[in-house]
Write a protein that holds these residues in place. Structure first.
Motif, PDB file in Angstrom:
ATOM      1  N   PRO A  51       0.815  -1.226   0.000  1.00  0.00           N
ATOM      2  CA  PRO A  51       0.000   0.000   0.000  1.00  0.00           C
ATOM      3  C   PRO A  51       0.849   1.277   0.000  1.00  0.00           C
ATOM      4  O   PRO A  51       1.960   1.299   0.524  1.00  0.00           O
ATOM      5  CB  PRO A  51      -0.812  -0.090   1.280  1.00  0.00           C
ATOM      6  CG  PRO A  51       0.034  -0.900   2.195  1.00  0.00           C
ATOM      7  CD  PRO A  51       0.764  -1.886   1.305  1.00  0.00           C
ATOM      8  N   MET A  52       0.298   2.321  -0.598  1.00  0.00           N
ATOM      9  CA  MET A  52       0.903   3.651  -0.532  1.00  0.00           C
ATOM     10  C   MET A  52       0.194   4.419   0.581  1.00  0.00           C
ATOM     11  O   MET A  52      -1.035   4.470   0.615  1.00  0.00           O
ATOM     12  CB  MET A  52       0.731   4.402  -1.854  1.00  0.00           C
ATOM     13  CG  MET A  52       1.575   3.854  -2.981  1.00  0.00           C
ATOM     14  SD  MET A  52       3.312   4.190  -2.780  1.00  0.00           S
ATOM     15  CE  MET A  52       3.369   5.904  -3.186  1.00  0.00           C
ATOM     16  N   VAL A  53       0.968   4.999   1.461  1.00  0.00           N
ATOM     17  CA  VAL A  53       0.417   5.741   2.588  1.00  0.00           C
ATOM     18  C   VAL A  53       0.890   7.178   2.480  1.00  0.00           C
ATOM     19  O   VAL A  53       2.065   7.437   2.246  1.00  0.00           O
ATOM     20  CB  VAL A  53       0.894   5.130   3.923  1.00  0.00           C
ATOM     21  CG1 VAL A  53       0.379   5.925   5.105  1.00  0.00           C
ATOM     22  CG2 VAL A  53       0.493   3.680   4.031  1.00  0.00           C
ATOM     23  N   THR A  54      -0.042   8.123   2.632  1.00  0.00           N
ATOM     24  CA  THR A  54       0.323   9.536   2.680  1.00  0.00           C
ATOM     25  C   THR A  54       0.262   9.972   4.135  1.00  0.00           C
ATOM     26  O   THR A  54      -0.762   9.823   4.796  1.00  0.00           O
ATOM     27  CB  THR A  54      -0.647  10.383   1.831  1.00  0.00           C
ATOM     28  OG1 THR A  54      -0.613   9.904   0.495  1.00  0.00           O
ATOM     29  CG2 THR A  54      -0.258  11.839   1.865  1.00  0.00           C
ATOM     30  N   MET A  55       1.373  10.481   4.612  1.00  0.00           N
ATOM     31  CA  MET A  55       1.444  10.927   6.001  1.00  0.00           C
ATOM     32  C   MET A  55       2.498  12.011   6.125  1.00  0.00           C
ATOM     33  O   MET A  55       3.324  12.174   5.231  1.00  0.00           O
ATOM     34  CB  MET A  55       1.765   9.746   6.932  1.00  0.00           C
ATOM     35  CG  MET A  55       3.130   9.136   6.728  1.00  0.00           C
ATOM     36  SD  MET A  55       3.460   7.673   7.728  1.00  0.00           S
ATOM     37  CE  MET A  55       3.197   8.239   9.366  1.00  0.00           C
ATOM     38  N   PRO A  56       2.471  12.769   7.219  1.00  0.00           N
ATOM     39  CA  PRO A  56       3.515  13.780   7.416  1.00  0.00           C
ATOM     40  C   PRO A  56       4.876  13.103   7.561  1.00  0.00           C
ATOM     41  O   PRO A  56       4.995  12.031   8.158  1.00  0.00           O
ATOM     42  CB  PRO A  56       3.116  14.473   8.715  1.00  0.00           C
ATOM     43  CG  PRO A  56       1.718  14.085   8.986  1.00  0.00           C
ATOM     44  CD  PRO A  56       1.462  12.810   8.270  1.00  0.00           C
ATOM     45  N   LEU A  57       5.881  13.740   7.019  1.00  0.00           N
ATOM     46  CA  LEU A  57       7.231  13.193   7.087  1.00  0.00           C
ATOM     47  C   LEU A  57       7.693  13.037   8.531  1.00  0.00           C
ATOM     48  O   LEU A  57       8.359  12.060   8.871  1.00  0.00           O
ATOM     49  CB  LEU A  57       8.198  14.077   6.303  1.00  0.00           C
ATOM     50  CG  LEU A  57       9.647  13.617   6.236  1.00  0.00           C
ATOM     51  CD1 LEU A  57       9.753  12.223   5.634  1.00  0.00           C
ATOM     52  CD2 LEU A  57      10.471  14.601   5.436  1.00  0.00           C
ATOM     53  N   TRP A  58       7.310  13.968   9.413  1.00  0.00           N
ATOM     54  CA  TRP A  58       7.723  13.869  10.798  1.00  0.00           C
ATOM     55  C   TRP A  58       7.184  12.591  11.437  1.00  0.00           C
ATOM     56  O   TRP A  58       7.845  11.984  12.281  1.00  0.00           O
ATOM     57  CB  TRP A  58       7.330  15.094  11.621  1.00  0.00           C
ATOM     58  CG  TRP A  58       5.862  15.267  11.835  1.00  0.00           C
ATOM     59  CD1 TRP A  58       5.015  16.027  11.095  1.00  0.00           C
ATOM     60  CD2 TRP A  58       5.071  14.671  12.862  1.00  0.00           C
ATOM     61  NE1 TRP A  58       3.744  15.936  11.585  1.00  0.00           N
ATOM     62  CE2 TRP A  58       3.746  15.103  12.678  1.00  0.00           C
ATOM     63  CE3 TRP A  58       5.337  13.803  13.918  1.00  0.00           C
ATOM     64  CZ2 TRP A  58       2.703  14.706  13.504  1.00  0.00           C
ATOM     65  CZ3 TRP A  58       4.298  13.408  14.735  1.00  0.00           C
ATOM     66  CH2 TRP A  58       3.003  13.863  14.533  1.00  0.00           C
ATOM     67  N   GLY A  59       5.990  12.162  11.043  1.00  0.00           N
ATOM     68  CA  GLY A  59       5.421  10.922  11.584  1.00  0.00           C
ATOM     69  C   GLY A  59       6.224   9.711  11.166  1.00  0.00           C
ATOM     70  O   GLY A  59       6.513   8.824  11.973  1.00  0.00           O
ATOM     71  N   ALA A  60       6.601   9.674   9.888  1.00  0.00           N
ATOM     72  CA  ALA A  60       7.399   8.551   9.390  1.00  0.00           C
ATOM     73  C   ALA A  60       8.779   8.531  10.054  1.00  0.00           C
ATOM     74  O   ALA A  60       9.276   7.468  10.436  1.00  0.00           O
ATOM     75  CB  ALA A  60       7.532   8.654   7.876  1.00  0.00           C
ATOM     76  N   LEU A  61       9.385   9.704  10.186  1.00  0.00           N
ATOM     77  CA  LEU A  61      10.693   9.770  10.841  1.00  0.00           C
ATOM     78  C   LEU A  61      10.609   9.387  12.316  1.00  0.00           C
ATOM     79  O   LEU A  61      11.496   8.707  12.844  1.00  0.00           O
ATOM     80  CB  LEU A  61      11.288  11.175  10.695  1.00  0.00           C
ATOM     81  CG  LEU A  61      11.708  11.575   9.286  1.00  0.00           C
ATOM     82  CD1 LEU A  61      12.054  13.057   9.252  1.00  0.00           C
ATOM     83  CD2 LEU A  61      12.868  10.728   8.818  1.00  0.00           C
ATOM     84  N   LEU A  62       9.533   9.805  12.963  1.00  0.00           N
ATOM     85  CA  LEU A  62       9.358   9.467  14.377  1.00  0.00           C
ATOM     86  C   LEU A  62       9.173   7.960  14.559  1.00  0.00           C
ATOM     87  O   LEU A  62       9.734   7.366  15.487  1.00  0.00           O
ATOM     88  CB  LEU A  62       8.161  10.225  14.956  1.00  0.00           C
ATOM     89  CG  LEU A  62       7.982  10.174  16.463  1.00  0.00           C
ATOM     90  CD1 LEU A  62       9.189  10.791  17.160  1.00  0.00           C
ATOM     91  CD2 LEU A  62       6.712  10.887  16.869  1.00  0.00           C
ATOM     92  N   ILE A  63       8.421   7.328  13.667  1.00  0.00           N
ATOM     93  CA  ILE A  63       8.246   5.872  13.726  1.00  0.00           C
ATOM     94  C   ILE A  63       9.581   5.175  13.514  1.00  0.00           C
ATOM     95  O   ILE A  63       9.934   4.238  14.250  1.00  0.00           O
ATOM     96  CB  ILE A  63       7.205   5.413  12.695  1.00  0.00           C
ATOM     97  CG1 ILE A  63       5.811   5.889  13.117  1.00  0.00           C
ATOM     98  CG2 ILE A  63       7.220   3.892  12.522  1.00  0.00           C
ATOM     99  CD1 ILE A  63       4.753   5.722  12.040  1.00  0.00           C
ATOM    100  N   ALA A  64      10.362   5.622  12.536  1.00  0.00           N
ATOM    101  CA  ALA A  64      11.668   5.019  12.279  1.00  0.00           C
ATOM    102  C   ALA A  64      12.603   5.216  13.468  1.00  0.00           C
ATOM    103  O   ALA A  64      13.339   4.298  13.856  1.00  0.00           O
ATOM    104  CB  ALA A  64      12.280   5.620  11.018  1.00  0.00           C
TER     105      ALA A  64
END
Length: 84
Positions: A51-64
């Motif tokens: 799946p393609m997910v659109t989310m704020p970059l800060w959220g993806a970085l925070l998860i990583a």
């Protein structure tokens, strides 16, 4: 007068303790990482396998970042258990 071990313990500074010296780089790197994470607020598309997910970059970085912290925690815990 002779010095006792209690006198010496009271004279050591907070930053000279080994646990604090190990914690200082962690705190600095974490602070820099969090500033970097929260400064990147644009929305991005991220592919999670299919799946393609659109989310704020800060959220993806925070998860990583959180996943990296968990990996580090498990590694440190595993090393400690092997020593004893």
């Amino acid at each position: 007068m002779t010095r006792t071990s209690t006198d010496k313990a009271h004279k050591t500074s907070f930053f000279s303790r080994p646990a604090v010296r190990r914690l200082i780089p962690f705190v600095l790197i974490t602070a820099i990482a969090l500033v970097f994470i929260f400064e990147n607020r644009a929305s991005v598309e991220i592919r999670l396998l299919i799946p393609m997910v659109t989310m704020p970059l800060w959220g993806a970085l925070l998860i990583a970042w959180a996943l990296g912290m968990l990996a580090c925690l498990f590694t440190v815990r595993r090393r400690r258990s092997h020593r004893h």
